[in-house]
Design a protein around this motif. Structure first.
Motif, PDB file in Angstrom:
ATOM      1  N   MET A 126       5.886  -9.531  -3.384  1.00  0.00           N
ATOM      2  CA  MET A 126       6.317  -8.213  -3.843  1.00  0.00           C
ATOM      3  C   MET A 126       7.840  -8.164  -3.978  1.00  0.00           C
ATOM      4  N   LEU A 127       8.535  -8.782  -3.045  1.00  0.00           N
ATOM      5  CA  LEU A 127       9.997  -8.807  -3.110  1.00  0.00           C
ATOM      6  C   LEU A 127      10.478  -9.584  -4.330  1.00  0.00           C
ATOM      7  N   LYS A 128       9.788 -10.692  -4.649  1.00  0.00           N
ATOM      8  CA  LYS A 128      10.162 -11.482  -5.817  1.00  0.00           C
ATOM      9  C   LYS A 128      10.049 -10.662  -7.094  1.00  0.00           C
ATOM     10  N   LYS A 136      10.914  -0.834  -5.455  1.00  0.00           N
ATOM     11  CA  LYS A 136      10.041  -1.437  -4.447  1.00  0.00           C
ATOM     12  C   LYS A 136       8.594  -1.028  -4.677  1.00  0.00           C
ATOM     13  N   ARG A 137       8.358   0.236  -4.956  1.00  0.00           N
ATOM     14  CA  ARG A 137       6.991   0.711  -5.179  1.00  0.00           C
ATOM     15  C   ARG A 137       6.403   0.137  -6.456  1.00  0.00           C
ATOM     16  N   GLU A 140       5.284  -3.312  -5.836  1.00  0.00           N
ATOM     17  CA  GLU A 140       4.000  -3.317  -5.124  1.00  0.00           C
ATOM     18  C   GLU A 140       2.843  -3.111  -6.104  1.00  0.00           C
ATOM     19  N   VAL A 141       3.014  -2.133  -6.988  1.00  0.00           N
ATOM     20  CA  VAL A 141       1.950  -1.835  -7.953  1.00  0.00           C
ATOM     21  C   VAL A 141       1.707  -3.037  -8.866  1.00  0.00           C
ATOM     22  N   LEU A 142       2.782  -3.671  -9.355  1.00  0.00           N
ATOM     23  CA  LEU A 142       2.628  -4.831 -10.231  1.00  0.00           C
ATOM     24  C   LEU A 142       1.952  -5.975  -9.486  1.00  0.00           C
ATOM     25  N   TYR A 143       2.299  -6.153  -8.221  1.00  0.00           N
ATOM     26  CA  TYR A 143       1.639  -7.205  -7.436  1.00  0.00           C
ATOM     27  C   TYR A 143       0.130  -6.981  -7.425  1.00  0.00           C
ATOM     28  N   TRP A 144      -0.294  -5.753  -7.159  1.00  0.00           N
ATOM     29  CA  TRP A 144      -1.729  -5.489  -7.081  1.00  0.00           C
ATOM     30  C   TRP A 144      -2.399  -5.564  -8.452  1.00  0.00           C
ATOM     31  N   GLU A 190       5.063 -15.526 -14.051  1.00  0.00           N
ATOM     32  CA  GLU A 190       6.255 -16.339 -14.296  1.00  0.00           C
ATOM     33  C   GLU A 190       7.276 -16.145 -13.176  1.00  0.00           C
ATOM     34  N   THR A 191       7.416 -14.909 -12.712  1.00  0.00           N
ATOM     35  CA  THR A 191       8.379 -14.608 -11.657  1.00  0.00           C
ATOM     36  C   THR A 191       7.946 -15.194 -10.316  1.00  0.00           C
TER      37      THR A 191
END
Length: 203
Positions: A126-128, A136-137, A140-144, A190-191
């Motif tokens: 999530m930090l990446k 930050k939020r 998180e959403v993109l991670y999920w 990619e990130t």
């Protein structure tokens, strides 16, 4: 080499009875392997593959195909048959790698857990994603999203409303310059990848 394709299906009967078998046969003829497939309704609910032909359009079909080499991919991608049967209204992305990393393609995962439960392994990723210029939020959403979660799933995990998640998704799309979830996932992948050549978008 992997191909991620997102199709908007407006005629399920024709698409699943005629186009999908033809494309599948073409991919298989050059050694392509279908790694994953997901079919979603307009409100992003999953549809069983054997029921898709009867589902109410529009539908979204996301498929991942692996090719053993760029040459085999080119055989498939550049063929006249693919251009004639599987071209219009489609978004594509492809990238080189030796394996599909967890979260690199949209796919159903385990049942979601609430915010506050043990998520230590997810925090570094999530930090990446914050490197993409997201809050930050939003990261998180993109991670999920990259884990194949629906807006409802993410709302449950983060303990917020679905409407709030929709606003975050809209902001993510705007900041990344994309229009679909699959394109956002490709950029997230990619990130998150620590090495290897970059993802190549061909939308």
């Amino acid at each position: 080499m992997f191909l991620i394709a997102e199709n908007i299906v407006t005629d399920p009967k024709h698409y699943f009875q005629d186009i999908v078998p033809a494309v599948s046969q073409l991919a298989l003829s050059v050694g392509g392997v279908f790694v994953n497939e997901m079919i979603l309704t307009s409100d992003r609910q999953p549809v069983a593959i054997d029921q898709a032909v009867f589902a109410h359009p529009p539908l979204t079909r996301i498929v991942v195909i692996h090719f053993v080499s760029k040459e085999r991919f080119d055989q498939f991608w550049n063929s006249e048959e693919r251009h004639s049967i599987w071209l219009k209204g489609t978004n594509y992305a492809y990238f080189f790698d030796t394996a599909v990393h967890s979260g690199s393609v949209p796919m159903p995962m385990q049942a979601p857990s609430r915010a506050g439960e043990d998520r230590r392994n997810e925090l570094p990723d999530m930090l990446k994603l914050g490197k993409l210029g997201l809050s930050k939020r939003e990261a998180e959403v993109l991670y999920w999203i990259s884990q194949g979660k629906s807006n409802a799933d993410i709302a449950y995990i983060l303990n917020v409303s679905v409407g709030t998640i929709k606003k975050h998704v809209a902001n993510i799309f705007d900041k990344l310059g994309v229009k679909t979830r699959v394109a956002a996932v490709v950029l997230a992948t990619e990130t998150l990848r620590s090495e290897g050549p970059p993802v190549q978008l061909v939308f």
